[in-house]
Scaffold this motif. Structure first.
Motif, PDB file in Angstrom:
ATOM      1  N   ILE A   1       0.830  -1.202   0.000  1.00  0.00           N
ATOM      2  CA  ILE A   1       0.000   0.000   0.000  1.00  0.00           C
ATOM      3  C   ILE A   1       0.866   1.254   0.000  1.00  0.00           C
ATOM      4  N   PHE A   2       2.068   1.138   0.587  1.00  0.00           N
ATOM      5  CA  PHE A   2       2.928   2.314   0.729  1.00  0.00           C
ATOM      6  C   PHE A   2       3.677   2.653  -0.565  1.00  0.00           C
ATOM      7  N   LYS A   3       3.467   1.851  -1.596  1.00  0.00           N
ATOM      8  CA  LYS A   3       4.012   2.192  -2.914  1.00  0.00           C
ATOM      9  C   LYS A   3       3.031   3.066  -3.699  1.00  0.00           C
ATOM     10  N   LYS A   4       1.792   3.153  -3.221  1.00  0.00           N
ATOM     11  CA  LYS A   4       0.754   3.883  -3.938  1.00  0.00           C
ATOM     12  C   LYS A   4       0.969   5.395  -3.801  1.00  0.00           C
ATOM     13  N   GLU A   5       0.768   6.094  -4.903  1.00  0.00           N
ATOM     14  CA  GLU A   5       1.042   7.538  -4.941  1.00  0.00           C
ATOM     15  C   GLU A   5       0.192   8.304  -3.925  1.00  0.00           C
ATOM     16  N   ALA A   6      -1.058   7.876  -3.751  1.00  0.00           N
ATOM     17  CA  ALA A   6      -1.946   8.570  -2.810  1.00  0.00           C
ATOM     18  C   ALA A   6      -1.387   8.531  -1.393  1.00  0.00           C
ATOM     19  N   ILE A   7      -0.749   7.452  -1.033  1.00  0.00           N
ATOM     20  CA  ILE A   7      -0.156   7.308   0.305  1.00  0.00           C
ATOM     21  C   ILE A   7       1.131   8.125   0.391  1.00  0.00           C
ATOM     22  N   ILE A   8       1.949   8.026  -0.645  1.00  0.00           N
ATOM     23  CA  ILE A   8       3.228   8.755  -0.669  1.00  0.00           C
ATOM     24  C   ILE A   8       2.988  10.252  -0.538  1.00  0.00           C
ATOM     25  N   ASN A   9       1.956  10.746  -1.204  1.00  0.00           N
ATOM     26  CA  ASN A   9       1.660  12.188  -1.174  1.00  0.00           C
ATOM     27  C   ASN A   9       1.140  12.641   0.194  1.00  0.00           C
ATOM     28  N   ARG A  10       0.565  11.720   0.961  1.00  0.00           N
ATOM     29  CA  ARG A  10      -0.114  12.100   2.200  1.00  0.00           C
ATOM     30  C   ARG A  10       0.764  11.946   3.442  1.00  0.00           C
ATOM     31  N   LEU A  11       1.637  10.929   3.439  1.00  0.00           N
ATOM     32  CA  LEU A  11       2.387  10.617   4.658  1.00  0.00           C
ATOM     33  C   LEU A  11       3.814  11.153   4.628  1.00  0.00           C
ATOM     34  N   HIS A  12       4.350  11.391   5.807  1.00  0.00           N
ATOM     35  CA  HIS A  12       5.711  11.920   5.966  1.00  0.00           C
ATOM     36  C   HIS A  12       6.680  10.766   6.225  1.00  0.00           C
ATOM     37  N   ARG A  13       7.812  10.749   5.497  1.00  0.00           N
ATOM     38  CA  ARG A  13       8.846   9.739   5.731  1.00  0.00           C
ATOM     39  C   ARG A  13       9.772  10.232   6.836  1.00  0.00           C
ATOM     40  N   VAL A  14       9.950   9.390   7.822  1.00  0.00           N
ATOM     41  CA  VAL A  14      10.789   9.718   8.975  1.00  0.00           C
ATOM     42  C   VAL A  14      12.177   9.136   8.759  1.00  0.00           C
ATOM     43  N   SER A  15      13.204   9.876   9.151  1.00  0.00           N
ATOM     44  CA  SER A  15      14.579   9.387   9.061  1.00  0.00           C
ATOM     45  C   SER A  15      14.951   8.686  10.362  1.00  0.00           C
ATOM     46  N   GLY A  16      15.716   7.605  10.227  1.00  0.00           N
ATOM     47  CA  GLY A  16      16.112   6.877  11.425  1.00  0.00           C
ATOM     48  C   GLY A  16      17.280   5.959  11.158  1.00  0.00           C
ATOM     49  N   THR A  17      17.491   5.023  12.078  1.00  0.00           N
ATOM     50  CA  THR A  17      18.585   4.051  11.946  1.00  0.00           C
ATOM     51  C   THR A  17      18.094   2.681  12.416  1.00  0.00           C
ATOM     52  N   THR A  18      18.797   1.647  11.955  1.00  0.00           N
ATOM     53  CA  THR A  18      18.603   0.311  12.529  1.00  0.00           C
ATOM     54  C   THR A  18      19.903  -0.077  13.221  1.00  0.00           C
ATOM     55  N   GLU A  19      19.772  -0.633  14.414  1.00  0.00           N
ATOM     56  CA  GLU A  19      20.946  -1.046  15.186  1.00  0.00           C
ATOM     57  C   GLU A  19      20.641  -2.380  15.846  1.00  0.00           C
ATOM     58  N   GLN A  20      21.408  -3.409  15.465  1.00  0.00           N
ATOM     59  CA  GLN A  20      21.246  -4.748  16.035  1.00  0.00           C
ATOM     60  C   GLN A  20      19.784  -5.230  15.961  1.00  0.00           C
ATOM     61  N   GLY A  21      19.182  -5.001  14.798  1.00  0.00           N
ATOM     62  CA  GLY A  21      17.818  -5.475  14.566  1.00  0.00           C
ATOM     63  C   GLY A  21      16.736  -4.573  15.108  1.00  0.00           C
ATOM     64  N   GLU A  22      17.095  -3.489  15.804  1.00  0.00           N
ATOM     65  CA  GLU A  22      16.104  -2.552  16.324  1.00  0.00           C
ATOM     66  C   GLU A  22      16.045  -1.314  15.442  1.00  0.00           C
ATOM     67  N   VAL A  23      14.862  -0.680  15.434  1.00  0.00           N
ATOM     68  CA  VAL A  23      14.649   0.498  14.588  1.00  0.00           C
ATOM     69  C   VAL A  23      14.455   1.720  15.483  1.00  0.00           C
ATOM     70  N   PHE A  24      15.047   2.849  15.072  1.00  0.00           N
ATOM     71  CA  PHE A  24      14.911   4.092  15.819  1.00  0.00           C
ATOM     72  C   PHE A  24      14.547   5.218  14.862  1.00  0.00           C
TER      73      PHE A  24
END
Length: 1015
Positions: free
Chosen positions: A945-968
Motif C-alpha cells: 500500500i505504501f508504494k501507492k502515490e496517494a499514500i506517498i503524497n499524504r504521509l511523511h517519511r521519517v529518518s532513522g537508523t537500525t541497530e542490532q535489529g532494532e529500529v529508531f
C-alpha cells in the motif's frame, strides 16, 4: 591479477567465453570499478570458492559430475555436500541435477528402473523426481500438466519478484487424489534453477527445528542468501503453517547477516498443499493471501492430454489399464468406473479371513484419513507372517487378490518406514460402499473390529502414528462448504449417527477412549456428542471432566462451560412459558455459576500461555479451531451472564414488560437496592424466590460489573489487534450482547426526564449520569471505544465530545484523557465542528495530565496521546517522547490483557503540522474506494500500500537508523525506539544503517512501515 583469479571455459559452440572472477571483497570491488562497462553479461563475479567450483561443474553436462548442485547467488551454483544434506533431516532437497549420473542410462537397469517407477506412479504411488526426469529426457512424451500449472508457477515467481515478505505462504487447495501434490512438485521441478527447493518430509519435527534447517539451506555454501521454495504437503488447514512462517522469520533473521542488496533473495516461499473436500469454496473464502485450487474434474484439454498419455503408456507398459489411479483421472473421476472396479474386486469377499479384514481396515482409514497407511511390519504381524514365514512370502502376496488395489509407500515421519495403503481415495471410498451394499458390513462394524484388535494398540513407534490416524478418523471435523465453520462431528461419526444413532456412536467412543488412554480429545468429542445431539448433560459432563483430568487446557474447560451453557439454555426454553417453580431458579443459578467458573478457567489458561495463539489441543476438532482462542472464555462468561439476566427478567417482580419491575431488576443488579426492597406480592413462591436470590446475592450482583469489564476489555482487543476469522465471529456475538446490555442497563431519555421532575435538587447528578449512560450506550465510555468511532462518519462523535467536555470539568483523569481523544477523532471526522479545541489547547491539557499520572499509569492511553500530540516535527528534539514510548510498552493493561504483537495503527504521521498531521487509516482507505476490499486488505498486509502515490503524497517519511535489529526514529540527538510493522522489513546484524520509513501509531507504541535503506 593479485586480487582475482580468472577461470575460463569455452562454451559448446566455441563462439563465446564465460569469465568467472573470484576474489576478496576489496579486490572484487576494485576490479568491478576499474573494468566498469567492460564487464559483459557472461561475466560472473564476487563468488566464493564453493560457488566457482559449483558453477564450473554446472557449465558442463550435468551427467559428467556426481556432485549434487544447488543454485546460488549471481546465477552461480554450489555443491550440496553429503554431510550438509544429512543434517537437514526434515527436508527432501531437490537439486539442479537431480537423478543425473545415478544409473547408466544406456543400461538395461536404467530401462527397468524407468518402467518400475512409472508403473508405480501411474498405479497410485506418490510422484517421484524420477517421473519428471524421464519426461524431460523424452521431450515427445511430456509430463501431463494440470491446467493450473502456469497459474501456480506465476504465483510463486510473483512472490519472489514483488512481495516484501521474507516468508510468504501460498495455498493450493485440492480434492484428495486429484493430483494436487503432483502439480506442486511438477512446478517445483521446473523452478529448481531459480530456487533452492525442498519438500518438508518430516512433520514430526518442531517448527523451530524445521525453520532452522530452511535458514541453513538458504545460506549453504554461500555468503549471500538464495531464495527457498518449500513444499508443505498433507496439510488440512491453512492455519497450520502460520506458526512455521513465524519460526522461519525468526530463524532467517537470527541466522543471516545480510549485506546491501541481499534482501530480494532472502525469501522463503511456502507452497502449502491443503486437502479439502470443497477446494473451490475454500479458495473463494481464503482472501488473506495468494492461493489456487484444483478439483477432481478435468477440462477438455486435460482429458485430451490424458488420452494421449495412455497411448504413450501402451507403447512401453503391459496392461496400462491396470494403472488404476491414472485411469480414474483419465475417466474424469467417473463414479460408475470406480464403483465397477470395487464391485469386481470384492466379489466373494470373506470378512472372516484376516486378509479381508485388513483390507476393510485400510478401506476405512483411507476413506476418512486420505493417504493414511498401516505399517508393513504391523500388517505382517496381523497376518501372522512373523510366526510362520517361508521363502518368497510377502504381505502383497498374502493380500491377493486385494493387492491389486494396494501400494507400499515409504513414510518419512518417525525415522522412516514402509506402509501399505489403498491406491486412491475414491477406490477406498467405493470399496466401503460396496461392503455395506453387498455384505451388510457397516463402517461401525469395521471400526469396532479395528478397536478390538490388541495388536494395533501395543507399544511401538509406527503404532503411535496408526493410533493417531484412528483418532483423526473419529474426531477431525471438516469445514462446511460455506464459511469457516466446521461440521458438528467427523464424517465417520456423522455417518454412524445418521445410520445407527447414539448407542453405536457411544460404544465406539467408549472403546476408543479405553484404547487411546492419554488422549483428552476422545472423551471430549464424546462429551460434545452427548450434549449437542442427545442433550444428556449429566453424562456429557462426566466425559468432559475425564478429558479435563487427562489434560487441562483451554479447550477441555471450554467444553465443560459449553455443556453447562447448553443445559441452561435447554432449561430456559422448557420452563419459560409455564414454570413458576423457585427450585428451577436455584438449579439454573448453580448451573450458571459452574459455567462461568469453567469459562474463566479456560480464559486464565489461555492468558497464562507465553503465546496464547500457538498452544492448542492435540487435535483440531474442538469448539474453536486452532490459534483462535484468545477471548473465547470471555465471550462464554458474557453468554452465561445474559442467560441469567433473561431468567431473572421472567420472575414475577422483575418482569421486563412492566417498566417499574424492569427498574427494580436494573437497580438490584447495579447494587442500588437489596432484594428485600423490591416491591412484590407476599406469597410462598415469591418468598422462596427471595430466599434463593439472597443465597446467590454475591454471584448475581457481581455479574453487571463483570460484564462491563469484559466489554471494555473486548473493545480494547477488537480495536487494537489485527483481525483473524474467529475474531470477527466473536465480534458479531459480542455486538449482539452489547445491544442487550444497553436495553437492560441504559436508562432512556424519557426516564431521565421523569427523574428530573421528581428530583429537581439532583439535577447535576442526573446530568452527569445522563451523559455517562449516553457514552456507555454509544460504546464510547472507554478509550478504545472512542477510537472505534474513527471508522465511522459518525454524527454521534460531536455529542460524545460534548459529553466529555462536561464530565472532564471535574478534572477526573480518565474523562480528561477521553476528552482529548474525542477531540482528535472529531477533528478527523468533522474538523469544522464548534466543539473542536485547538492543537495548543489539547497539547497543554495533555502535558498537565501527563504530569498528574506520571510514568506508571496502568493504561497506555495517556502515553498514546503523547505520541499523537507531542511527536516531534522535523528539526525538533523532544527528549520526553522517548520516555513515553517506553512507558507505553510497560503498561500493565497491555501486559496483563494480551501478549500482543500484531497491533493496528489507527493513525499515521502526515506531512502537515498540528492536528492536520494526523491521518487516519480510514482517510487513507478513502483513496481506494473503487478497489475490492480483500485486494485492499492484502495491500495493507504485505506493505505494498505504501508504494501507492496517494499514500506517498499524504504521509511523511521519517529518518532513522537500525541497530542490532532494532529500529529508531532520529530527531537530532534523540533516538526514539519504534517497532517494524513487518518483521521482514529489517536486516539483521550489528551494524548501524540509515533508514527512512512511514510512521503509524498503535496502542503499544509507534510502528515503522515501508522501511527503506539509504544505501
Amino acid at each position: 591479477m593479485k586480487n582475482g583469479v580468472s577461470l575460463y571455459k569455452k562454451s559448446v559452440t566455441l563462439t563465446h567465453w564465460v569469465r568467472v572472477t573470484l576474489g576478496q571483497h576489496i579486490g572484487s570491488t576494485h576490479w568491478i570499478n576499474v573494468l566498469g562497462q567492460h564487464i559483459d553479461p557472461l561475466s560472473i563475479y564476487e563468488l566464493t570458492l564453493s560457488e566457482v567450483n559449483g558453477t564450473i561443474m554446472a557449465l558442463g553436462p550435468f551427467n559428467q559430475s556426481s556432485e549434487r548442485l544447488l543454485p546460488s547467488s549471481g546465477s552461480s551454483f554450489v555443491v550440496l555436500k553429503q554431510k550438509d544434506e544429512d543434517l537437514l533431516t526434515a527436508l527432501d532437497i531437490l537439486c539442479l541435477n537431480q537423478c543425473e549420473k545415478t544409473i547408466d542410462e544406456n543400461s538395461s537397469e536404467f530401462h527397468d528402473h524407468r518402467i518400475r517407477v512409472e508403473e508405480e506412479f501411474y498405479k497410485g504411488g506418490k510422484v517421484k523426481w524420477w517421473n519428471f526426469y524421464f519426461c524431460d529426457k523424452d521431450k515427445e512424451k511430456p509430463f501431463v500438466k494440470r491446467d493450473k500449472y502456469e497459474n501456480v508457477k506465476k504465483m510463486i515467481r510473483s512472490q519472489l519478484k514483488d512481495s516484501k515478505n521474507m516468508c510468504a505462504l501460498l495455498n493450493l487447495f485440492h480434492h484428495p487424489g486429484c493430483g494436487g501434490t503432483t502439480l506442486a512438485m511438477h512446478v517445483m521441478w521446473d523452478l529448481r534453477q531459480e530456487f533452492r527447493c525442498a519438500v518438508l518430509k518430516d512433520n514430526t519435527l518442531s517448527k523451530k527445528e524445521v525453520a532452522i534447517q530452511v535458514s541453513t539451506l538458504m545460506k549453504l555454501e554461500s555468503e549471500k542468501p538464495s531464495p527457498v521454495l518449500l513444499l508443505v504437503d498433507d496439510s488440512k488447514e491453512t492455519e497450520n503453517p502460520h506458526e512455521l512462517v513465524n519460526c522461519i522469520h525468526k530463524a532467517v533473521e537470527d541466522g543471516l547477516n545480510m549485506n546491501v542488496g541481499d534482501a530480494p533473495n532472502c525469501k522463503v516461499i511456502i507452497l502449502n498443499c491443503v486437502r479439502s473436500h470443497s477446494p473451490q469454496e475454500q479458495y473463494k473464502q481464503h482472501n488473506t493471501g495468494p492461493s489456487q485450487f484444483i478439483t477432481a474434474s478435468l477440462t477438455q484439454e486435460e482429458q485430451k492430454e490424458f488420452e494421449k498419455k495412455l497411448r504413450e503408456l501402451k507403447e512401453t507398459h503391459e496392461k496400462p489399464e491396470n494403472f488404476y489411479s491414472f485411469m480414474i483421472m483419465k475417466s474424469n473421476f467417473d463414479k460408475k468406473y470406480i464403483k465397477d472396479l470395487a464391485r469386481n474386486m470384492l466379489e466373494n469377499f470373506d470378512y472372516s479371513s484376516k486378509k479381508a479384514r485388513l483390507f476393510a481396515f485400510l478401506a476405512l482409514l483411507n476413506t476418512y484419513v486420505p493417504e493414511s497407511e498401516i505399517s508393513l511390519s504391523l500388517c505382517q504381524d496381523f497376518l501372522g507372517m512373523k510366526m510362520i514365514h517361508w521363502s518368497g512370502d510377502s504381505v502383497m502376496g498374502r493380500m491377493e487378490p486385494y493387492s491389486n488395489f494396494l501400494i507400499i509407500d515409504t513414510v518419512e515421519d518417525l525415522g522412516g518406514y514402509k506402509g501399505i495403503r489403498i491406491l486412491h481415495h475414491s477406490i477406498a471410498s467405493a470399496c466401503l460402499e460396496e461392503l455395506e451394499r453387498s455384505y451388510s458390513l457397516r463402517v461401525s462394524d469395521i471400526t469396532m473390529e479395528m478397536l478390538h484388535c490388541d495388536l494395533f494398540f501395543s507399544v511401538g513407534v509406527v503404532k503411535h502414528r496408526f493410533m493417531r490416524s484412528i483418532q483423526q478418523m473419529l474426531i477431525e471435523r471438516q469445514r462446511k462448504k460455506a464459511g469457516d465453520e466446521r461440521e458438528t462431528f467427523s464424517p465417520l461419526i456423522g455417518k454412524i449417527h445418521n445410520d445407527q444413532g447414539r448407542q453405536t456412536v457411544q460404544k465406539i467412543f467408549v472403546k476408543a477412549s479405553s484404547r487411546l488412554v492419554t488422549s483428552a480429545s476422545i472423551p471430549q468429542a464424546l462429551a460434545r456428542y452427548l450434549y449437542i445431539v442427545e442433550c444428556d448433560f449429566p453424562e456429557a459432563l462426566q466425559w468432559a471432566e475425564k478429558a479435563k483430568n487427562i489434560k487441562q487446557h483451554p479447550y477441555t474447560f471450554d467444553t465443560i462451560g459449553q455443556i453447562h451453557k447448553s443445559n441452561l439454555k435447554s432449561n430456559n426454553r422448557e420452563k419459560q412459558e409455564t414454570s413458576r417453580n423457585p427450585e428451577d431458579l436455584n438449579t439454573n443459578i448453580q448451573i450458571a455459576n459452574y459455567a462461568i467458573a469453567a469459562f474463566k478457567s479456560a480464559q486464565e489458561l489461555a492468558n497464562e500461555e507465553d503465546e496464547p495463539d500457538t498452544e492448542a489441543a492435540d487435535d483440531k476438532s474442538e469448539d474453536y479451531p486452532r490459534k483462535s482462542y484468545n477471548v473465547a472464555g470471555y465471550v462464554g462468561v458474557l453468554d452465561i451472564a445474559f442467560l441469567v439476566f433473561e431468567i431473572l427478567s421472567r420472575l414475577p417482580f422483575f418482569e421486563e414488560s412492566d417498566p417499574m419491575n424492569k427498574r427494580y431488576l436494573q437497580s438490584f443488579l447495579k447494587k442500588s437496592i437489596s432484594i428485600t426492597s423490591v416491591h412484590k406480592e407476599d406469597n410462598v413462591i415469591n418468598n422462596r424466590y427471595v430466599e434463593i436470590i439472597k443465597e446467590h446475592k454475591q454471584f448475581l450482583q457481581s455479574l453487571k460489573t463483570e460484564v462491563k469489564e469484559i466489554f471494555e476489555l473486548l473493545v480494547f482487543y477488537f480495536t487494537n489487534i489485527k483481525a483473524n476469522t474467529s475474531k470477527s465471529d466473536f465480534r458479531a456475538i459480542v455486538s449482539a450482547l452489547f445491544i442487550k446490555y444497553v436495553a437492560l442497563f441504559c436508562t432512556t431519555s424519557e426516564e431521565m426526564k421523569n427523574e428530573r421532575q421528581c428530583n429537581p435538587r439532583l439535577n447535576l447528578e442526573i446530568d452527569i449520569e445522563e451523559r455517562r449512560l449516553f457514552l456507555e450506550e454509544q460504546n464510547a465510555d472507554t478509550f478504545a471505544g472512542i477510537l472505534q468511532h474513527l471508522d465511522n462518519a459518525d454524527k454521534e462523535i460531536e455529542r460524545i465530545t460534548e459529553c466529555y467536555a462536561f464530565l472532564q470539568q471535574k478534572q477526573k483523569t480518565k474523562e480528561t484523557i477521553n476528552y482529548i481523544l474525542s477531540n482528535i477523532v472529531l477533528y478527523l471526522l468533522k474538523r469544522k465542528s464548534k466543539h473542536v479545541k485547538s492543537y495548543r489547547y489539547l497539547s497543554d491539557l495533555l502535558l498537565k495530565t501527563l504530569q498528574e499520572v506520571g510514568l506508571q499509569y496502568p493504561f497506555p492511553d495517556p502515553y498514546y496521546l503523547a505520541l499523537l500530540l507531542l511527536w516531534p516535527s522535523p528539526g525538533q528534539e523532544n527528549t520526553a517522547i522517548e520516555t513515553y514510548v517506553r512507558a507505553i510498552r510497560k503498561s500493565k493493561r497491555l501486559i496483563l490483557s494480551f501478549r500482543i504483537r500484531n497491533t493496528i495503527a489507527h493513525l499515521y504521521l502526515g506531512k502537515e503540522e498540528g492536528l492536520k498531521r494526523l491521518v487516519s487509516k480510514h482517510q487513507l482507505d478513502e483513496n481506494f474506494r473503487d478497489m475490492r476490499r480483500d485486494t485492499l486488505a492484502q495491500l495493507w498486509r504485505n506493505g505494498d500500500i505504501f508504494k501507492k502515490e496517494a499514500i506517498i503524497n499524504r504521509l511523511h517519511r521519517v529518518s532513522g537508523t537500525t541497530e542490532q535489529g532494532e529500529v529508531f526514529a532520529n530527531y537530532g540527538k534523540v533516538k526514539i525506539p519504534v517497532r517494524p510493522a513487518l518483521i521482514a522489513g529489517i536486516r539483521s546484524g550489528a551494524s548501524t544503517e540509515k533508514v527512512t520509513f512511514y510512521l503509524g501509531f498503535a496502542i503499544n507504541g509507534p510502528l515503522a512501515y515501508d522501511i527503506q535503506y539509504e544505501n
